[in-house]
Design an enzyme around this catalytic site. Structure first.
Site, short mmCIF file in Angstrom:
data_model
loop_
_atom_site.label_atom_id
_atom_site.label_comp_id
_atom_site.label_asym_id
_atom_site.label_seq_id
_atom_site.Cartn_x
_atom_site.Cartn_y
_atom_site.Cartn_z
CG HIS A 42 -2.06 0.91 1.13
ND1 HIS A 42 -2.00 2.24 1.41
CD2 HIS A 42 -3.33 0.67 0.71
CE1 HIS A 42 -3.18 2.78 1.18
NE2 HIS A 42 -4.01 1.86 0.76
CG ASP B 224 -8.44 -4.62 -2.48
OD1 ASP B 224 -9.63 -4.49 -2.20
OD2 ASP B 224 -7.75 -3.74 -3.01
#
Ligand code: CMC
Length: 427
Positions: A303, A361
Site C-alpha cells: 500500500h 483487498d
C-alpha cells in the site's frame, strides 16, 4: 503554524510556513513558492504532497491506524452500521437517535430509480463489465436529477449526497442482475441498507428470499471498511473533477472510473483471480518466486500509505472466517492459499524489507465470492461503499472557502521551441 522551513533557491532565501494538523506529519506550505522563486516543486505520484486540508479521515500508515472523524475503523466496524458511518462522514459527528432515524428514513426513501433509468441498462451488452455499466449509469444520474446539480446550493449538495448513497446499491444490483439475465428487483423499504442490497442482488421472483443475519452483518461491515480512505487516487479524482465546478454525479462517475484500475479498487478482483490461479498451497513457492523475479505482483499486498498491516485487512480477515464458517466453506482452497501466502509473505525478506503487508483487498475477494458475488462485481461493491467518502470529500472541498480549481504544473522535457516545416521540406 509550527515555524518555518528555510530554502535557498537561485541564491535567494525563502521562509516557507510549516502547518500543523491535529495528527500526522507537519506540512510545508509551498503555495507562494512559484510566485517567489519562479520554480516549481516536483512530486509525481504525490508521494510527498498534501493536496488539501481535510477533517474527515486520518491514516497513520506506519502504525496501521485508520480513523474516521477520529473514530478507529475497528470500533466502527464492530459497533456501528454503514448508514451511521455515512452520517458520520457527511456531518462530522455520530448522530443522535432521532437524527439517525431521520437519516435512515431519507436514504431508504431515495433508493428507487427513475423508471426511465431502467431502460438505460438495456443499451449495454449482457457481458459488459459491471464497472463499465457503473461508470456510464452513475454519470447518467445527472441527466435525471437536474434539481440536485447546483453545487452552490447547500440543500442541493445534501440532496445529491443522499441520492447517491441511496441509489448506488440499486444501480449496482441492476448491473449484476443485467449480467445474469435476471429481472431487476425493486428496493424494499422495510429492510436494512445491507439486507436490501443483498435482496436486490440475490432474490428472484420464483422464490422467497430470507436474509441471513451473519451475511447481512458481513456485507454491512464490508461497506464500512470501504467507506472512505483519505486522499487516495479515486477520491483525488473526485476532488479534481469537482474543482472545475462539475456536478456531483459527474464527479462520482470520474471516481468510479479511477477506482476500476487494478492498482486501486480493481485489486480485489485481481487478487481472487490470483488465489484461484495458484489453486493449491504446494504451488505457492513457485508463485512467490515469480513475484521476487518481478514477473508479477502479489495482489492484495502493499500500500502506498500503510507500511504496516492495513487495519481494514484484519477486520476483513475475521469477517472472511465468519462468512465461510456460516456457509460451511471453511475448507475453501482459496482461503487456504491466502492464509499460507500471508504466512510466507510476512516472514520472507522480500516482503518484510519492503514493508509489504496484506491490504483490505487480500481477504475481501474470498469473502465476496462466498457471499455469492462473481469477481467482476467486487470493484462495484467497493464503489458503492466508497461513494459516501467521495461525496463527503467533494462537499468538504466545495464548502472550503480556500478552494480553487486543481491545476498542477509540470517539468517539461519535450522539444524546445522550433519552426513548423511544410511536409514537402521534411527529410
Ligand atoms: N507485490 C510485489 N512487490 C510489490 C508489491 C506487491 N504487491 N507492491 C509493491 N511492491 C514492491 C515494488 O516492486 C517496489 O520494490 P522495489 O523498491 O524493489 O522496486 C516496492 O515494493 C515499492 O513499490 P511501489 O510500487 O513503489 O509502491 P507504491 O506505493 O507506488 O504502490 C501499490 C502501492 C498498492 C500500487 C502496490 O503495493 C501494488 O501494486 N499492490 C498490489 C495491488 C493492490 O493490492 N492494490 C490495492 C491497494 S489497497 C485498496 C485500494 O487502495 O484500492
Amino acid at each position: 503554524m509550527a515555524g518555518t522551513a528555510k530554502i535557498n533557491i537561485g541564491g535567494k532565501d525563502l521562509d516557507l510556513p510549516i502547518l500543523k494538523g491535529t495528527l500526522g506529519p507537519d506540512v510545508v506550505d509551498i503555495r507562494k513558492f512559484y510566485a517567489e522563486t519562479d520554480a516549481f516543486t516536483y512530486d509525481p505520484g504525490f508521494t510527498s504532497t498534501a493536496s488539501c486540508e481535510s477533517k474527515i479521515t486520518f491514516i497513520d500508515g506506519d502504525k496501521g491506524v485508520l480513523l474516521h472523524r477520529g473514530y478507529p475503523i475497528e470500533q466502527l466496524a464492530e459497533q456501528s452500521t454503514f448508514l451511521e458511518v455515512c452520517y458520520l462522514l457527511l456531518h462530522g459527528e455520530l448522530p443522535s437517535a432521532a437524527a439517525y432515524a431521520t437519516f435512515e428514513h431519507t436514504i431508504t426513501n431515495h433508493t428507487m430509480l427513475h423508471d426511465q433509468f431502467d431502460r438505460f441498462f438495456q443499451g449495454f451488452r449482457r457481458d459488459a463489465h459491471p464497472m463499465a455499466i457503473m461508470v456510464g449509469a452513475v454519470g447518467a444520474l445527472s441527466a435525471f436529477y437536474h434539481d440536485s446539480t447546483d453545487i452552490n446550493s447547500p440543500e442541493q449538495r445534501m440532496i445529491s449526497a443522499h441520492r447517491m448513497i441511496a441509489k448506488m446499491p440499486t444501480i449496482a444490483a441492476r448491473a449484476f442482475k443485467y449480467s445474469r439475465g435476471q429481472p431487476f428487483v425493486y428496493p424494499r423499504n422495510e429492510l436494512s441498507f445491507a439486507e436490501n442490497f443483498l435482496q436486490m442482488c440475490f432474490s428472484v421472483p420464483a422464490e422467497d428470499w430470507k436474509p441471513n443475519p451473519v451475511l447481512t452483518r458481513a456485507m454491512d461491515r464490508i461497506f464500512i471498511l470501504h467507506a472512505d480512505h483519505e486522499q487516495n487516487a479515486s477520491t483525488s479524482t473526485v476532488r479534481v473533477a469537482g474543482s472545475s465546478g462539475a456536478n456531483p454525479f459527474a464527479c462520482i462517475a470520474a471516481g468510479i472510473a479511477c477506482l476500476w484500475g487494478p492498482a486501486h479498487g480493481g485489486a480485489n478482483e485481481e487478487c481472487l483471480n490470483m488465489l484461484l490461479e495458484i489453486g493449491s498451497v504446494d504451488k505457492i513457492p513457485e508463485f512467490v518466486q515469480g513475484v521476487k523475479d518481478r514477473r508479477y505482483r502479489l495482489m492484495g499486498f502493499g500500500h502506498r500509505v500503510y507500511k504496516n498491516y492495513d487495519p481494514r485487512a484484519k477486520v476483513m480477515q475475521t469477517t472472511c472466517h465468519e462468512v465461510l464458517k456460516e456457509l460451511g466453506h471453511s475448507d475453501d482452497p482459496a482461503l487456504k492459499v491466502a492464509m499460507e501466502l500471508e504466512r510466507i509473505a510476512l516472514s520472507d525478506d522480500y516482503f518484510v524489507s519492503r514493508k509489504l503487508y496484506p491490504n483490505v483487498d487480500f481477504y475481501s475477494g474470498i469473502t465476496l465470492r462466498a457471499l455469492g458475488f462473481p469477481a467482476e462485481m467486487f470493484t462495484v461493491l467497493f464503489a458503492l461503499a466508497r461513494t459516501v467518502g467521495w461525496i463527503a470529500q467533494w462537499k468538504e472541498m466545495i464548502e472550503d472557502p480556500a478552494f480553487k480549481i486543481s491545476r498542477p504544473r509540470q517539468l517539461y522535457t519535450g522539444s524546445p521551441s522550433r519552426d513548423y516545416v511544410p511536409v514537402d521540406k521534411r527529410g
